[in-house]
Design a protein around this motif. Structure first.
Motif, short mmCIF file in Angstrom:
data_model
loop_
_atom_site.label_atom_id
_atom_site.label_comp_id
_atom_site.label_asym_id
_atom_site.label_seq_id
_atom_site.Cartn_x
_atom_site.Cartn_y
_atom_site.Cartn_z
N ALA A 17 0.82 -1.22 0.00
CA ALA A 17 0.00 0.00 0.00
C ALA A 17 0.86 1.27 0.00
N ARG A 18 2.13 1.10 0.31
CA ARG A 18 3.02 2.26 0.44
C ARG A 18 3.29 2.88 -0.93
N PRO A 19 3.04 4.20 -1.07
CA PRO A 19 3.31 4.78 -2.38
C PRO A 19 4.82 4.86 -2.66
N ILE A 20 5.19 4.79 -3.92
CA ILE A 20 6.61 4.95 -4.28
C ILE A 20 6.99 6.40 -3.97
N LYS A 21 8.12 6.55 -3.25
CA LYS A 21 8.50 7.89 -2.75
C LYS A 21 8.83 8.84 -3.89
N ASP A 22 9.61 8.37 -4.86
CA ASP A 22 10.07 9.25 -5.93
C ASP A 22 9.78 8.53 -7.26
N VAL A 23 8.60 8.82 -7.79
CA VAL A 23 8.14 8.08 -8.98
C VAL A 23 9.05 8.34 -10.18
N ALA A 24 9.52 9.57 -10.33
CA ALA A 24 10.38 9.89 -11.49
C ALA A 24 11.68 9.08 -11.41
N ALA A 25 12.24 8.97 -10.20
CA ALA A 25 13.50 8.22 -10.03
C ALA A 25 13.27 6.73 -10.31
N TYR A 26 12.14 6.20 -9.82
CA TYR A 26 11.82 4.78 -10.04
C TYR A 26 11.65 4.52 -11.54
N ASP A 27 10.90 5.41 -12.22
CA ASP A 27 10.68 5.24 -13.66
C ASP A 27 12.00 5.30 -14.42
N ALA A 28 12.88 6.21 -14.01
CA ALA A 28 14.18 6.35 -14.71
C ALA A 28 15.02 5.09 -14.51
N MET A 29 14.96 4.52 -13.30
CA MET A 29 15.71 3.29 -13.04
C MET A 29 15.16 2.14 -13.91
N LEU A 30 13.84 2.04 -13.96
CA LEU A 30 13.24 0.97 -14.78
C LEU A 30 13.58 1.16 -16.25
N ALA A 31 13.61 2.41 -16.71
CA ALA A 31 13.95 2.67 -18.12
C ALA A 31 15.37 2.21 -18.39
N ASP A 32 16.27 2.46 -17.45
CA ASP A 32 17.65 2.02 -17.66
C ASP A 32 17.71 0.49 -17.70
N ALA A 33 17.04 -0.15 -16.73
CA ALA A 33 17.07 -1.63 -16.68
C ALA A 33 16.48 -2.20 -17.98
N ALA A 34 15.35 -1.63 -18.42
CA ALA A 34 14.69 -2.13 -19.64
C ALA A 34 15.62 -2.00 -20.84
N SER A 35 16.38 -0.90 -20.87
CA SER A 35 17.26 -0.67 -22.04
C SER A 35 18.39 -1.69 -22.10
N ARG A 36 18.65 -2.39 -21.02
CA ARG A 36 19.74 -3.36 -21.00
C ARG A 36 19.27 -4.78 -21.34
N LEU A 37 17.95 -4.94 -21.48
CA LEU A 37 17.40 -6.27 -21.76
C LEU A 37 17.13 -6.44 -23.25
N LYS A 38 17.20 -7.71 -23.68
CA LYS A 38 16.88 -8.01 -25.08
C LYS A 38 15.58 -8.82 -25.10
N PRO A 39 14.81 -8.73 -26.20
CA PRO A 39 13.52 -9.45 -26.24
C PRO A 39 13.69 -10.96 -26.11
N THR A 40 14.90 -11.47 -26.33
CA THR A 40 15.13 -12.91 -26.23
C THR A 40 15.60 -13.33 -24.82
N ASP A 41 15.77 -12.37 -23.93
CA ASP A 41 16.38 -12.67 -22.62
C ASP A 41 15.47 -13.47 -21.69
N ARG A 42 16.11 -14.38 -20.97
CA ARG A 42 15.43 -15.06 -19.85
C ARG A 42 15.97 -14.43 -18.58
N VAL A 43 15.05 -13.91 -17.78
CA VAL A 43 15.46 -13.13 -16.60
C VAL A 43 14.95 -13.77 -15.32
N LEU A 44 15.80 -13.75 -14.30
CA LEU A 44 15.41 -14.20 -12.95
C LEU A 44 15.47 -12.98 -12.04
N GLU A 45 14.43 -12.81 -11.23
CA GLU A 45 14.47 -11.74 -10.22
C GLU A 45 14.44 -12.37 -8.84
#
Ligand SMILES: C[S@@+](CC[C@H](N)C(=O)[O-])C[C@H]1O[C@@H](n2cnc3c(N)ncnc32)[C@H](O)[C@@H]1O
Length: 220
Positions: A17-45
């Motif tokens: 329920a906790r809102p993300i504190k800094d949405v712009a920072a979270y979005d920027a981090m996700l954009a960076d992570a996404a840019s490092r992935l390829k459509p063929t990648d198998r990812v484990l989190e």
């Protein structure tokens, strides 16, 4: 004795329920992570929590296995609408590697929470393909102010804070490098300097190190 997962089970609803504190920072981090992935990648989190990051990033990969050791966190994650390529699995980070090797392994806000960060980093390394990526964000609170650290100790004693290791950024960097990674990116998104985002690429291990590891794992 209570398992460490109990702490996360107990706070899962509040965490979700906790809102993300800094949405712009979270979005920027996700954009960076996404840019490092390829459509063929198998990812484990590892330590996926309530799955928000997995749901955002899974469309950038061929498959995404999101794991966590807290059944309550996963119950909340599974109730969300998610891409078909994403599955949630109950697993402790140290033993979540079935189905590997992976192209990328993500650990967001996890490495400071595990008992032995070097052991986990070695397992991540062993379960990545050559050139595979570790994509991480870690809370390094050893360099926070003394009053804040004292407050964490009090909260921990009151069981309002998880068991966590106080890492410095430099200790974290060294541990990642010692596990056999080259750091490709280290940066902070937003204002908090104590939560570095680190992307590291698997470096092939020297033959002697590999042989020593194989010997150790054969001995059990
Ligand atoms: C701070 S939350 C981060 C959740 C999510 N990655 C995020 O960034 O929002 C830490 C998560 O790691 C999980 N966790 C902690 N230690 C773990 C371990 N040893 N194995 C698997 N999951 C773990 C907790 O259950 C919790 O969901």
């Amino acid at each position: 004795m209570a398992s460490p997962a109990n702490f996360w089970d107990g706070i899962a609803e509040r965490y979700a329920a906790r809102p993300i504190k800094d949405v712009a920072a979270y979005d920027a981090m996700l954009a960076d992570a996404a840019s490092r992935l390829k459509p063929t990648d198998r990812v484990l989190e590892l330590g996926c929590g309530t799955g928000s990051t997995a749901i955002r990033l899974a469309p950038y990969a061929a498959s995404w296995t999101a794991t966590d050791f807290s059944p309550e966190m996963l119950r909340i994650a599974r109730a969300k609408q998610a891409p078909d390529t994403l599955r949630f699995i109950l697993a402790d980070a140290q033993s979540a590697f079935d189905g590997g090797p992976y192209d990328a392994i993500c650990a967001f806000q996890l490495l400071h929470l595990v008992d032995d960060v070097s052991q986990l980093l070695a397992a991540i390394h062993a379960n990545l393909k050559p050139d595979g990526l570790l994509i991480s964000k870690t809370w390094c609170f050893a360099e926070m102010s003394l009053p804040l650290r004292a407050l964490f100790r009090i909260l921990r004693a009151a069981k309002l804070f998880p068991k966590a290791r106080a890492l410095t950024r430099s200790e974290l960097r060294q541990a990642i490098s010692a596990a056999g990674f080259d750091i490709a990116e280290e940066r902070v998104f937003g204002q908090n300097p104590h939560g570095p985002y680190i992307v590291a690429r698997k470096r092939p291990l020297a033959k002697e190190t590999l042989a020593a590891r194989q010997l150790l794992s054969a001995k059990g």
